[in-house]
Design a protein around this motif. Structure first.
Motif, PDB file in Angstrom:
ATOM      1  N   ARG A   1     -33.021 -34.266  13.671  1.00 52.46           N
ATOM      2  CA  ARG A   1     -31.580 -34.067  13.571  1.00 52.46           C
ATOM      3  C   ARG A   1     -31.331 -32.720  12.893  1.00 52.46           C
ATOM      4  O   ARG A   1     -32.082 -32.301  11.999  1.00 52.46           O
ATOM      5  CB  ARG A   1     -30.918 -35.198  12.795  1.00 52.46           C
ATOM      6  CG  ARG A   1     -31.051 -36.560  13.467  1.00 52.46           C
ATOM      7  CD  ARG A   1     -30.079 -37.582  12.895  1.00 52.46           C
ATOM      8  NE  ARG A   1     -30.389 -37.957  11.521  1.00 52.46           N
ATOM      9  CZ  ARG A   1     -31.156 -38.991  11.178  1.00 52.46           C
ATOM     10  NH1 ARG A   1     -31.720 -39.739  12.128  1.00 52.46           N
ATOM     11  NH2 ARG A   1     -31.367 -39.285   9.914  1.00 52.46           N
TER      12      ARG A   1
ATOM     13  N   ALA B   1     -25.383 -33.501  12.932  1.00 52.47           N
ATOM     14  CA  ALA B   1     -24.435 -33.333  14.040  1.00 52.47           C
ATOM     15  C   ALA B   1     -25.158 -33.295  15.380  1.00 52.47           C
ATOM     16  O   ALA B   1     -24.681 -33.825  16.387  1.00 52.47           O
ATOM     17  CB  ALA B   1     -23.610 -32.059  13.844  1.00 52.47           C
TER      18      ALA B   1
ATOM     19  N   ARG C   1     -28.140 -35.254  21.660  1.00 54.32           N
ATOM     20  CA  ARG C   1     -26.819 -35.798  21.332  1.00 54.32           C
ATOM     21  C   ARG C   1     -26.116 -34.881  20.335  1.00 54.32           C
ATOM     22  O   ARG C   1     -26.746 -34.395  19.390  1.00 54.32           O
ATOM     23  CB  ARG C   1     -26.959 -37.200  20.742  1.00 54.32           C
ATOM     24  CG  ARG C   1     -25.645 -37.933  20.531  1.00 54.32           C
ATOM     25  CD  ARG C   1     -25.903 -39.378  20.201  1.00 54.32           C
ATOM     26  NE  ARG C   1     -24.683 -40.166  20.171  1.00 54.32           N
ATOM     27  CZ  ARG C   1     -24.657 -41.484  20.067  1.00 54.32           C
ATOM     28  NH1 ARG C   1     -25.809 -42.158  19.983  1.00 54.32           N
ATOM     29  NH2 ARG C   1     -23.518 -42.137  20.058  1.00 54.32           N
ATOM     30  N   TYR C   2     -24.830 -34.669  20.568  1.00 51.47           N
ATOM     31  CA  TYR C   2     -24.041 -33.830  19.670  1.00 51.47           C
ATOM     32  C   TYR C   2     -22.699 -34.511  19.430  1.00 51.47           C
ATOM     33  O   TYR C   2     -22.022 -34.914  20.369  1.00 51.47           O
ATOM     34  CB  TYR C   2     -23.818 -32.442  20.283  1.00 51.47           C
ATOM     35  CG  TYR C   2     -23.223 -31.448  19.315  1.00 51.47           C
ATOM     36  CD1 TYR C   2     -23.937 -31.042  18.192  1.00 51.47           C
ATOM     37  CD2 TYR C   2     -21.961 -30.913  19.530  1.00 51.47           C
ATOM     38  CE1 TYR C   2     -23.404 -30.125  17.294  1.00 51.47           C
ATOM     39  CE2 TYR C   2     -21.416 -29.992  18.647  1.00 51.47           C
ATOM     40  CZ  TYR C   2     -22.141 -29.601  17.527  1.00 51.47           C
ATOM     41  OH  TYR C   2     -21.607 -28.697  16.630  1.00 51.47           O
ATOM     42  N   LYS C   3     -22.340 -34.607  18.168  1.00 52.75           N
ATOM     43  CA  LYS C   3     -21.064 -35.235  17.825  1.00 52.75           C
ATOM     44  C   LYS C   3     -20.387 -34.438  16.723  1.00 52.75           C
ATOM     45  O   LYS C   3     -21.037 -33.834  15.864  1.00 52.75           O
ATOM     46  CB  LYS C   3     -21.263 -36.688  17.395  1.00 52.75           C
ATOM     47  CG  LYS C   3     -22.219 -36.895  16.244  1.00 52.75           C
ATOM     48  CD  LYS C   3     -22.403 -38.376  15.955  1.00 52.75           C
ATOM     49  CE  LYS C   3     -23.407 -38.613  14.831  1.00 52.75           C
ATOM     50  NZ  LYS C   3     -23.594 -40.061  14.544  1.00 52.75           N
TER      51      LYS C   3
ATOM     52  N   LYS D   1     -16.097 -32.748  15.587  1.00 59.05           N
ATOM     53  CA  LYS D   1     -14.654 -32.709  15.769  1.00 59.05           C
ATOM     54  C   LYS D   1     -14.207 -31.270  15.927  1.00 59.05           C
ATOM     55  O   LYS D   1     -14.647 -30.384  15.188  1.00 59.05           O
ATOM     56  CB  LYS D   1     -13.944 -33.359  14.580  1.00 59.05           C
ATOM     57  CG  LYS D   1     -12.431 -33.483  14.734  1.00 59.05           C
ATOM     58  CD  LYS D   1     -11.835 -34.255  13.572  1.00 59.05           C
ATOM     59  CE  LYS D   1     -10.338 -34.444  13.748  1.00 59.05           C
ATOM     60  NZ  LYS D   1      -9.752 -35.239  12.632  1.00 59.05           N
TER      61      LYS D   1
ATOM     62  N   ASN E   1     -12.242 -35.787  18.429  1.00 60.30           N
ATOM     63  CA  ASN E   1     -13.553 -36.315  18.064  1.00 60.30           C
ATOM     64  C   ASN E   1     -14.386 -36.464  19.337  1.00 60.30           C
ATOM     65  O   ASN E   1     -13.916 -37.044  20.327  1.00 60.30           O
ATOM     66  CB  ASN E   1     -13.416 -37.680  17.380  1.00 60.30           C
ATOM     67  CG  ASN E   1     -12.690 -37.597  16.062  1.00 60.30           C
ATOM     68  OD1 ASN E   1     -13.075 -36.824  15.180  1.00 60.30           O
ATOM     69  ND2 ASN E   1     -11.616 -38.376  15.907  1.00 60.30           N
ATOM     70  N   TYR E   2     -15.598 -35.959  19.307  1.00 58.22           N
ATOM     71  CA  TYR E   2     -16.427 -36.015  20.512  1.00 58.22           C
ATOM     72  C   TYR E   2     -17.829 -36.500  20.159  1.00 58.22           C
ATOM     73  O   TYR E   2     -18.345 -36.278  19.071  1.00 58.22           O
ATOM     74  CB  TYR E   2     -16.486 -34.656  21.206  1.00 58.22           C
ATOM     75  CG  TYR E   2     -16.944 -33.524  20.317  1.00 58.22           C
ATOM     76  CD1 TYR E   2     -18.286 -33.252  20.119  1.00 58.22           C
ATOM     77  CD2 TYR E   2     -16.009 -32.706  19.682  1.00 58.22           C
ATOM     78  CE1 TYR E   2     -18.704 -32.226  19.311  1.00 58.22           C
ATOM     79  CE2 TYR E   2     -16.407 -31.664  18.860  1.00 58.22           C
ATOM     80  CZ  TYR E   2     -17.757 -31.426  18.678  1.00 58.22           C
ATOM     81  OH  TYR E   2     -18.168 -30.405  17.866  1.00 58.22           O
ATOM     82  N   ASP E   3     -18.408 -37.181  21.110  1.00 59.16           N
ATOM     83  CA  ASP E   3     -19.780 -37.677  21.016  1.00 59.16           C
ATOM     84  C   ASP E   3     -20.380 -37.545  22.411  1.00 59.16           C
ATOM     85  O   ASP E   3     -20.019 -38.292  23.329  1.00 59.16           O
ATOM     86  CB  ASP E   3     -19.793 -39.132  20.537  1.00 59.16           C
ATOM     87  CG  ASP E   3     -21.202 -39.649  20.274  1.00 59.16           C
ATOM     88  OD1 ASP E   3     -22.170 -38.983  20.677  1.00 59.16           O
ATOM     89  OD2 ASP E   3     -21.335 -40.732  19.669  1.00 59.16           O
TER      90      ASP E   3
ATOM     91  N   ALA F   1     -23.848 -37.252  24.781  1.00 60.73           N
ATOM     92  CA  ALA F   1     -25.282 -37.545  24.841  1.00 60.73           C
ATOM     93  C   ALA F   1     -25.794 -37.283  26.250  1.00 60.73           C
ATOM     94  O   ALA F   1     -25.194 -37.737  27.232  1.00 60.73           O
ATOM     95  CB  ALA F   1     -25.564 -38.984  24.433  1.00 60.73           C
TER      96      ALA F   1
ATOM     97  N   ASN G   1     -17.893 -39.288  25.129  1.00 70.08           N
ATOM     98  CA  ASN G   1     -16.843 -40.075  24.485  1.00 70.08           C
ATOM     99  C   ASN G   1     -15.927 -39.127  23.714  1.00 70.08           C
ATOM    100  O   ASN G   1     -16.390 -38.397  22.823  1.00 70.08           O
ATOM    101  CB  ASN G   1     -17.458 -41.103  23.520  1.00 70.08           C
ATOM    102  CG  ASN G   1     -18.188 -42.205  24.240  1.00 70.08           C
ATOM    103  OD1 ASN G   1     -17.603 -43.112  24.801  1.00 70.08           O
ATOM    104  ND2 ASN G   1     -19.521 -42.124  24.238  1.00 70.08           N
TER     105      ASN G   1
ATOM    106  N   LYS H   1     -13.865 -42.061  28.171  1.00 68.25           N
ATOM    107  CA  LYS H   1     -15.300 -42.321  28.278  1.00 68.25           C
ATOM    108  C   LYS H   1     -15.759 -41.973  29.694  1.00 68.25           C
ATOM    109  O   LYS H   1     -15.156 -42.408  30.678  1.00 68.25           O
ATOM    110  CB  LYS H   1     -15.614 -43.792  27.983  1.00 68.25           C
ATOM    111  CG  LYS H   1     -15.184 -44.245  26.591  1.00 68.25           C
ATOM    112  CD  LYS H   1     -15.441 -45.730  26.391  1.00 68.25           C
ATOM    113  CE  LYS H   1     -14.977 -46.171  25.013  1.00 68.25           C
ATOM    114  NZ  LYS H   1     -15.185 -47.635  24.803  1.00 68.25           N
TER     115      LYS H   1
END
Length: 476
Positions: free
Chosen positions: A147, A152, A199-201, A203, A208-210, A212, A320, A329
């Motif tokens: 990570r 993030a 994966r990146y998450k 704001k 807000n974003y997620d 993958a 997401n 989604k």
């Protein structure tokens, strides 16, 4: 005997299947830096004879949490773990009870007529094979979990070698045996490749974003096999899949097509060393088959591998998003590099429906540009025997799921004495991007009872539905 008494004496009892397993595990963890696990399990199944019933399956894994080492302080890495695993598992699910034995079954088909009337006979259901043993799946993998930027961004990667030992399939025995072929352990199969997830998450601009993304590469190969295995039959023109050492399991098997004969001049020019026609039954519009072994005759000896049903890459993208009560989604999936054999033409069934592309792209006396042979139910040339003209690229990208929702804010819900209210609209299988002309390129095993030897064979697959739905999530 009365009818009621006769009814009471008839019936059928399905043979039961018994499993017995023992399981032991040891875990070790030192300061959350060094981790180890060892497992030993013993499994037994009534599907095998007593001498082969039990099998032991060990496994072990090691982990090193590099982040917790005193010397490790590397920006922007916020977490790093290295993993190694090796283990074995048993598989026997494809077997039915008593497949190791020559079970006797009575039936009207085996009736005999004597001076005492009609006597119902009995016969073996299949050839016996008491040497059946557990199929063993052995896997080795090296993995990295990392990570970055305060968690993030995350990356998970695994290299794996997965070997199936003593593969359970249908035994390759001569047809003159005259009975159903038994199940057997024939050969080893290796799958090796890499799996990755990024994966990146976070704001940005109030959103807000997620996000993958996953990708997996796999290479399939039969690494041990004496001779070859015959796979699934298709129509009246023989089997369509085979397995052979050095090749992917259940590859497509048939003739390699060199195109379509446009004229008698082309047919007359296709001759062997003696000047004889290689395809004497052909007329313009028929398929030109490759003489693989060079003997000047097109026959069973010229069949070869014409396609691979296994994808090189499988991909996925999951998004997401959340903004002021709205949520979106998106799930995209893709498979690249696999072939599909279109086997639904079935010219031996004259009255069934055929796909339009077989007609629209067929050779005709007026249009010689067609990539498929002239359409006819009188096929002296064998145009519709299993051949490479019906092998298509099955790669695709599919929008598997799309959902848009809105969750009402708490102040409004408090006035209505509602704890949660969400409205949404969703769609499944909204579109597919593919060059495959059939109903659906995602063809799995189309003949479930055939030990997966029909994978990638389209027998007239019914297309999966496109679904659009509306919904409400309400909690009081």
């Amino acid at each position: 005997m009365s009818d009621s008494a006769q009814a009471a004496t008839s019936g059928y009892r399905s043979p039961g299947v018994r499993m017995l397993s023992y399981f032991g595990r040891v875990n070790y963890n030192y300061q959350d830096k060094y981790m180890a696990t060892a497992i030993l399990r013993a499994d037994a199944s009534s599907k095998l004879i007593k001498e082969n019933r039990w099998k032991y399956f060990p496994s072990a894994s090691l982990g090193w949490n590099v982040t917790n080492e005193d010397f490790f302080d590397v920006y922007p890495i916020s977490y790093l773990k290295l993993r190694f695993g090796w283990g074995q598992n048993g598989n026997i699910g494809s077997l039915s009870p008593f497949e190791y034995a020559s079970v006797i079954q009575a039936g009207a088909v085996d009736s005999y007529y004597t001076d005492q009337g009609t006597l119902v006979g009995a016969a073996p259901v299949a050839t016996s094979n008491p040497n059946l043993v557990w199929e063993t799946v052995q896997q080795t993998n090296f993995g990295i979990d990392a990570r970055f930027f305060n968690d993030a961004l995350s990356l998970t990667t695994d290299l794996y070698w997965k070997k199936t030992i003593d593969l359970i399939t249908t035994m390759s025995i001569p047809e003159y045996i005259g009975n159903v072929k038994p199940a057997a352990n024939e050969g080893d199969v290796m799958n090796r490749g890499i799996e990755m997830e990024l994966r990146y998450k976070g704001k940005a601009f109030g959103i807000n974003y997620d996000i993958a993304a996953v990708a997996a590469y796999n290479h399939n190969e039969v690494t041990k096999l004496d001779g070859k295995l015959i796979g699934a039959n298709l129509g009246t023109t023989g089997w369509i899949t085979e397995a052979q050492q050095g090749q992917p399991i259940w590859y497509f098997y048939g003739y390699e097509a060199l195109g379509i004969f446009d004229s008698f001049d082309e047919i007359n020019a296709y001759v062997n060393e003696d000047g004889d026609l290689i395809q004497s039954s052909a007329i313009p519009g028929d398929v030109k088959f490759k003489d693989i072994n060079g003997d000047g005759v097109i026959d069973e000896n010229d069949k070869t591998m014409i396609g691979n049903p296994h994808p090189d890459w499988t991909l996925g993208l999951n998004v997401n998003l959340d903004y002021r009560g709205f949520d979106l989604k998106i799930f995209l999936q893709s498979s690249l590099g696999q072939d599909v054999y279109f086997g639904a033409y079935r010219t031996d069934l004259n009255n069934n429906n055929k796909p339009t592309f077989l007609y629209d792209n067929a050779w005709t006396p007026e249009d010689h540009s067609g990539e498929f042979p002239r359409y006819t139910v009188t096929d002296n040339n064998g145009n519709y025997s299993h051949n490479s003209l019906f092998v298509f690229d099955g790669s695709f990208v599919r929008l598997q799921n799309l959902e848009l929702g809105y969750s009402f804010s708490a102040p409004l819900l408090d006035k209505l004495h509602i704890s949660k209210l969400r409205l949404y609209v969703s769609g499944q299988n909204l579109f597919v991007i593919t060059k495959y002309p059939g109903a659906d390129p995602e063809v799995g095993n189309s003949n479930g009872g055939d030990f997966k030897s029909s994978v990638g064979v389209d027998r007239g697959l019914y297309p999966r539905a496109r679904v659009v739905s509306f919904g409400v999530n309400l909690s009081i």
